[in-house]
Structures are given as C-alpha cells and as structure tokens.
Design an enzyme around this catalytic site. Sequence first.
Site, PDB file in Angstrom:
ATOM      1  NE  ARG A 164      -0.716  -0.490   5.138  1.00 49.40           N
ATOM      2  CZ  ARG A 164      -0.646   0.313   6.024  1.00 49.40           C
ATOM      3  NH1 ARG A 164      -1.179   1.218   6.255  1.00 49.40           N
ATOM      4  NH2 ARG A 164       0.020  -0.239   7.125  1.00 49.40           N
TER       5      ARG A 164
ATOM      6  CD  GLU B  77     -17.014   1.995   2.697  1.00 49.11           C
ATOM      7  OE1 GLU B  77     -18.398   2.041   2.646  1.00 49.11           O
ATOM      8  OE2 GLU B  77     -16.284   2.552   3.476  1.00 49.11           O
TER       9      GLU B  77
ATOM     10  CG  PHE C 210     -15.196  -1.342   3.537  1.00 45.36           C
ATOM     11  CD1 PHE C 210     -16.227  -2.081   4.341  1.00 45.36           C
ATOM     12  CD2 PHE C 210     -14.119  -0.862   4.267  1.00 45.36           C
ATOM     13  CE1 PHE C 210     -15.836  -2.207   5.657  1.00 45.36           C
ATOM     14  CE2 PHE C 210     -13.790  -0.939   5.588  1.00 45.36           C
ATOM     15  CZ  PHE C 210     -14.876  -2.003   6.401  1.00 45.36           C
TER      16      PHE C 210
ATOM     17  CG  HIS D 257      -5.672  -2.735   5.296  1.00 45.18           C
ATOM     18  ND1 HIS D 257      -5.132  -1.668   4.819  1.00 45.18           N
ATOM     19  CD2 HIS D 257      -5.486  -2.570   6.493  1.00 45.18           C
ATOM     20  CE1 HIS D 257      -4.426  -0.908   5.569  1.00 45.18           C
ATOM     21  NE2 HIS D 257      -4.738  -1.402   6.682  1.00 45.18           N
TER      22      HIS D 257
ATOM     23  CG  ASP E 226      -8.857  -3.747  12.458  1.00 45.31           C
ATOM     24  OD1 ASP E 226      -9.049  -3.391  13.405  1.00 45.31           O
ATOM     25  OD2 ASP E 226      -8.999  -2.831  11.667  1.00 45.31           O
TER      26      ASP E 226
END
Lengths: 330, 301
Positions: A11, A59, A84, A110, A118
Amino acid sequence: MAGSGEPSATRNAYGAALLELGRDHAEVVALDADLSVSTQSAKFGAEFPDRFFNVGAAEANMMSIACGLAATGKRPYCSTFAIFATGRAYDQVRLGIAHNELPVRIAASHGGVSLGEDGASHQMIEDIALMRAMPRMQVIVPADYNQAYRVTLDSYTDDAPQYLRFGRPATPVVYDEVPAEIGDGADVLREGSDVSLIACGHMVWRALEAADRLQSEDGVSAEVVNVCVIKPIDSQTVLDSIAKTGVAVTAEEHRIVGGLSDAVRQVAAERHPVPIFAVGMGDEFGVSGTGEACMEHFGLTARGIADRAREALLLKPIVSHPPLHRPDWI
Amino acid sequence: MPSTLDPESAPGIAELGLWATVLRTDCVRMLAVAKSGHLDSSLSAADIVAALFYRVLRHDPKDPSWADRDRFVLSKGHAAPILYAALARHGYFPLADLMGLRKIGEHLQGHPDMGRTPGVEVSTGSLGQGLSMSLGVALAMDLDGREDQRVYCLMSDGDCQEGQSWEAATAACHFADRGGRRLTAIVDYNHLQTDGTTEQVMDIGDMRGKFAAFGWDSVEIDGHDMAAIVDALEATRGADRPAAIVCQTRKGRGVASMEGRFGFHGKPPTPEQAVEALEELEAKLASQMAELQLTRRGEEH
C-alpha cells in the site's frame, strides 16, 4: 522512481506511485472513504487537494462518483479496504465501472488476513474471486513494494477497469528494484524441475522461502512463479511451468475458491491436467491476532507451502504424465 | 448549434405539452412491439423529459460528445423508453431503432447502456446509483473549469428508498462549491412501485422535506404541469447549492386505463390496451395541435 530494498507494505508503493501519477497527469483524480492514511491516498490528497475527494464512510457512493468522473474524462483512483471495495460496493463497481468499461482503478488495501487485529469483519478473503467473476475487470495482486509501484504506474496507460489488491504489513521485497514492466503478468522467479509453486501477493516471498526449505530439507527442486495479473492470467507461463514439473502448489492469502488456485486449475484442466494443491483459506473466516499470527494460524506460511508441496509430490508418480502441452507443439 | 440554446426558438409551454404526448405515443408503440418493459414508469416522466430535452438541456444531437453540453442521467433506468423516445426524436439515432427495444442484436437495451446507445451519458438500471454518478459528472465539470454547465438526474421514488441516494445527497452538499451545486435532482414521485403503493411498501414520506434537511434547495411541484416544470428547472440554473425538484406525478399518466393504478409496473400493454392507449393519446395530440395553432394564430394578430 523510488524503489525499496527494505521490507515495505505494498500500500505504501500505491501511495507513492499515485503521487507520481498525479504530478504527471492532470486528469488523475483520487477518491477515498475515510481511510486515506491507511490506504496511503492521503499523500495525493495533501499535494492535490482539488483533485482529491474524501467521501466519508460511503463506499458505494465513492464507486458511483468515480463512474461519473470517468465518464467525464477523468482517471479516478478509488481506495479503501478490500472488504468495502468489493463486498460493500459490488453492484456499484459492476454496473458503473466494469459494465461501462471505464478507466477506474480500485485500489484495495488490507486484503487478506495479514491485516491482523481487526479480525473477520475486515479480513477480506474472497475479493479476488468476486472481481475475477466480474466481466471486463482486470485483477492484479503485486508481490512486493517494487512490483506494486510498477503496477500502479502502469495502470495509467491501460483503459480497462482494474482491481488492484494491496496489503497492510511490511513485506520482504522479491524484486530488487522497480521492475521495468509487468509483462504478461507472471514471472518465474526461481527455476526448478520437481514442483511448481505458483503464488501471488504476500505469498510470493513465502513461496521462495518454501523453495529454499524444499531444496535444503528434501533435495527437491521447486520452481516459483509469481502471478501478479490473476485476470487475465498469463496461461503460457503457467503451462510451461506445470508441463515441466508435472505437479503444482498454489499459494494465496485468499479463499481457495475463485482465486489464484482456481485460475491456475482452469488453465491446467483444459490444457495440461496435473495434480494442483492449494494453500489458502478454506471454508472459514479470519480471526483476530497479529498479522503474522493470523498467517500462521491458517497455514499461510513457507512451511505450509512446503508441506503441501510434499503431499503433492507423493501423488506425482501416480497421476502425473508426460507433458501433453509443449510450446514447440503449438 | 444546439437548438435549445436559443431562447427565441425555445418551444413554449403548449408545444412542450404536445411533445410530451408524442413521446408517450412512442413509448406505447415501443412497448407494444417489445412486449416487455416499463410503460407506466415512462409515462409518469414524459412531461419532465419533454421539458428537459426540448427546452432546458443544452445539448447537440449532431455532436453527442460536445464538451459543453449539460448532462442528463436517468437514475430510474427502467424508464429507458421515455429517454429513447426523446433521443430518437432529436435525431441521436433513427426513429426506426425504437422498434428494436429489448431485442437481441439491437442497441436499445432494457436499461440505458452508454456503450451502445448514442446520447446515453451513463449506464443505469440498478436503483440508487444515478445521483452519485451525476455528482461525479458535476465534480468533473468543476475540475474542467466549465461555466454554467449542469447535470439533471431523474430519479424515482424507488431510487429514494435506496440508501445510496442519501449518501449522494449528503456528498452533493458537502461538495457544493466543488461541483455539487451543478446538480438538479428531479424526483418522479408517482407513488407506485412493483409490490404496491410506496405508502404500503415503504413510505418515504415528505420527499421535499428530506432533500431540504440534507441541505438542498428543494421544491415540490405538480409533475404534469408543464409551466411549473419549466419554471422549476430553469430556476435551478446558477444555484449555489444542489437543487431538488420533487414532482408529484401519476404513474401511467396519459393512458386512462393505467393512470394511477397499481399492477402495471414492468408489464407491457396487451395489443388491445396498446390500441386503446394510442387512440387516447392521438386524440390528445390532435386537440393539443389545434390548441397550439389557435395560440400561434392569436400571437400573429
């Protein structure tokens, strides 16, 4: 172009390359849904606030706005977490972006279970399957920082809708510098003759480590193929490898349904059937833990790949056969 | 030169009413031939679409990709026939193409497809997405530094049951000075959906109040009163906030056997119903023609 020799998250490469694209091309715009620091699009937003749209936690709205921007001549880059980007906004991506064949890049960070703490709600393990199934959508999963940088830069020149999957944790580099090109999307990173280890994303460096283990512990010569472009898959490179070794293991941080394993198996089943074992997520959701603990928990490790390779090699003398497919026969 | 840019030649209210009837007859013919589609949803929007295409929108059928054009987005994509009728009547494609609606190998898809049909700005058909798409177009207009260019998004009551429409409504105000102010949302509030009345299925209540609460300039009008439609549409040009026009309409408007009645959503007319509807609409057309000639004669003297 700033490559990395140290482990770094894919990322981060997206954020850096997006900034470079922004400097070079006025029609590049970026959108995010309140995750711009995590996805790294905030770097673009800081330098080009007029071309950056943070839509908040919405989103679906983001994907349809990107459709409108692209239909009006812009080249939008939409970033959010993989869960998402695909799960929540599937229909918006499908109708507004894929169906319209608009040059929108969905930069999903992610991906997989390596995001860690998470847990299941955030660990997206079926995004590659969803995006592979979507007509007209390309699916690209870079292996390390340097390849992610190249993938992001090159996305500008392609008109097709693209799904780019990036990860959260720092990942060892497998390319010493930013590669000159992505080519057809699959690279043989290590040559071998006994078994093909075909991996994508965070599993590529682990596949290289598994090949080391197999060599030192078993005297097995493993070939390692990095499949960066999962759709459309570079079937020639895959076929050449499995025709040579006669048995393969795929490795992905994703469900073993619909992802890299199925993409490889489809190519093999039609053109050169050999035993293909899969390392990935079974019929299960992720759990909380550190990213590395999660990878260990689900066997998404060099050891996991090596163990599957050993199982596959047991079958090889029983079901393998001389190559049906040889490049010089075509 | 786009005809609708010239105020001198812009059609008056009576003429717009006549065009709305023409578009309605086109829809009945298309659906009768296609034997599939959403007729009543198209008829409720006919007056709004006529006002847009014959007067308010700045567009050039000879140059569908003209960069300065306004944009029209049909968020209620199932009303595609009314859009196709307006596009064909303006020459975006031959009128004869209308008879290919929903047929294999023809370009007029069941829901609008920007990749196949000239004049369709963006593909729609999955409710709730059009307002967000329109906002994206509006943002791009600001990035391109265009002056006084607008996006008109035609929505249904079903559109407003989708949560995404309210994400878009929120964002349009948040981004008002980055392009959101260019948006005009027009709600074809015909109060009937697939499973019943909107009040029975999922009551959306005070639509004007809802848009106002989201920060929009918001008015409510009779969606079959052509003068009111034109006034409301023209009043939104140059606004500094996004504007919503909630149009109270009747589904199936113009065809007595359908108008305001439940049970026709997504159902094509039978041949008998089509003949009856066309007779009714052609009678209406004749009286509108007569009225228009009287008006014109009156103007000459």
